[in-house]
Design an enzyme around this catalytic site. Structure first.
Site, PDB file in Angstrom:
ATOM      1  N   ASP A   1       0.902  -1.292   0.039  1.00 21.01           N
ATOM      2  CA  ASP A   1      -0.002  -0.126   0.204  1.00 21.01           C
ATOM      3  C   ASP A   1       1.008   1.219   0.177  1.00 21.01           C
ATOM      4  O   ASP A   1       2.053   1.271   0.515  1.00 21.01           O
ATOM      5  CB  ASP A   1      -0.711  -0.033   1.344  1.00 21.01           C
TER       6      ASP A   1
ATOM      7  N   LYS B   1      -3.761   3.032  -2.639  1.00 18.63           N
ATOM      8  CA  LYS B   1      -5.171   3.447  -2.466  1.00 18.63           C
ATOM      9  C   LYS B   1      -5.410   4.576  -1.804  1.00 18.63           C
ATOM     10  O   LYS B   1      -5.941   4.717  -0.886  1.00 18.63           O
ATOM     11  CB  LYS B   1      -5.745   2.212  -1.610  1.00 18.63           C
TER      12      LYS B   1
ATOM     13  N   MET C   1      -8.968   9.005   9.004  1.00 17.02           N
ATOM     14  CA  MET C   1      -9.545   9.531   7.610  1.00 17.02           C
ATOM     15  C   MET C   1     -10.705  10.983   8.093  1.00 17.02           C
ATOM     16  O   MET C   1     -11.660  10.801   7.590  1.00 17.02           O
ATOM     17  CB  MET C   1     -10.272   8.716   6.880  1.00 17.02           C
TER      18      MET C   1
END
Ligand code: SAH
Length: 264
Positions: free
Chosen positions: A43, A64, A176
């Site tokens: 990642d 991502k 996030m």
């Protein structure tokens, strides 16, 4: 004489937490597996530095990062299955810990469905690295008896019980949350959390460029904008942060407005 048609032995997949960025926070087990992997799927958040631990492996980047073009999840699952069926030892490296906000459940389901052997190796999640960066405890025997790791991804929707969380007295560690700070703030205030509750954002926890931004629930949107807070960052919210928030804010001489809000 009987002829045995032997089925090729399939390989194995290791879902491995790479930790929050500082390579020294990688587990010894992760380092050992990397050193013997045939294939490594990595990642963006895992960072390229770990690749020095697997010079022999074929590397596949499956980044991502929020908002950017990313490898579709279904493609990653197919890759994992294909590589394992080809007999390879596959390490799937994820930022932080495997079990938090890393779409591991889909990968586990795909591996189960294909009958592929796999193991999970935990890593240090960003929220714990943030607490370490702040030299703070996430729990406090007087006012935080637990911690909730939450994604702000559904901040505006009803799927996250913001009211219950706002009233839980748990320390909230929000992932996030940078792009969704406004809806997070609205949900927490509507849920009954005091606007004076401390919020400390930690950007790039455990990395050389780590920094923190100190604020309150009422002021966080303005303060994050003022200080250009960027992803990746976690937001640590709750009374357990008050002592550290007051101290950090008082050091931010150039941001006295922030300091005043936190201490007030
Ligand atoms: N599995 C990861 C989380 C992946 S979700 C873990 O356990 O840490 C991606 C989010 O993690 C980012 O949006 C950010 O909120 C957080 N994050 C990841 N690395 C971080 C870091 N080094 N510092 C601060 N936040 C980080």
């Amino acid at each position: 004489m009987k002829l045995h048609l032997q089925k090729a032995k399939s390989g194995k997949v290791f879902l491995v937490g790479a930790g929050p960025g500082d390579i020294e926070l990688l587990t010894l087990k992760a380092a050992r597996l990397l050193a013997s992997a045939d294939v490594v799927l990595i990642d963006d958040l895992a960072g390229d530095e770990v690749l020095s631990l697997c010079p022999q492996a074929r590397i596949i980047h499956v980044g991502k990062r929020g908002g950017c073009t990313s490898t579709p999840q279904s493609f990653i699952e197919k890759l994992l299955v294909r590589e394992a069926l080809a007999g390879h030892m596959v390490v799937r490296l994820k930022g932080g810990d495997v079990s938090l906000f890393g779409r591991a459940s889909e990968e586990i389901a795909a591996l189960d469905a294909a009958g592929i052997e796999f193991e999970i190796v935990p890593g240090v999640t960003a929220g714990l690295a943030a607490a370490a960066a702040l030299k703070s405890s996430l729990t406090h025997r007087d006012h935080a008896h637990g911690v909730a790791f939450i994604t702000a991804h559904g901040a505006e929707g009803a799927e996250i019980p913001w009211q219950a969380l706002a009233q839980s007295a748990l320390t909230l560690v929000v992932y996030m949350g940078v792009a969704r700070a406004a809806s997070l703030q609205a949900s927490l205030l509507a849920g009954g959390l005091s606007g004076n509750t401390p919020v400390i954002a930690v950007e790039n926890a455990s990395r050389a460029d780590a920094r923190s931004v100190c604020s309150t629930v009422a002021a966080m949107v303005d303060d994050f904008a003022l200080q250009s807070l960027k992803s990746p960052a976690v937001l640590v919210i709750g009374e357990a942060m008050r002592a550290r928030a007051v101290e950090l804010a008082s050091q931010e001489a150039t941001h006295q407005d922030v300091a005043i809000r936190v201490v007030a």
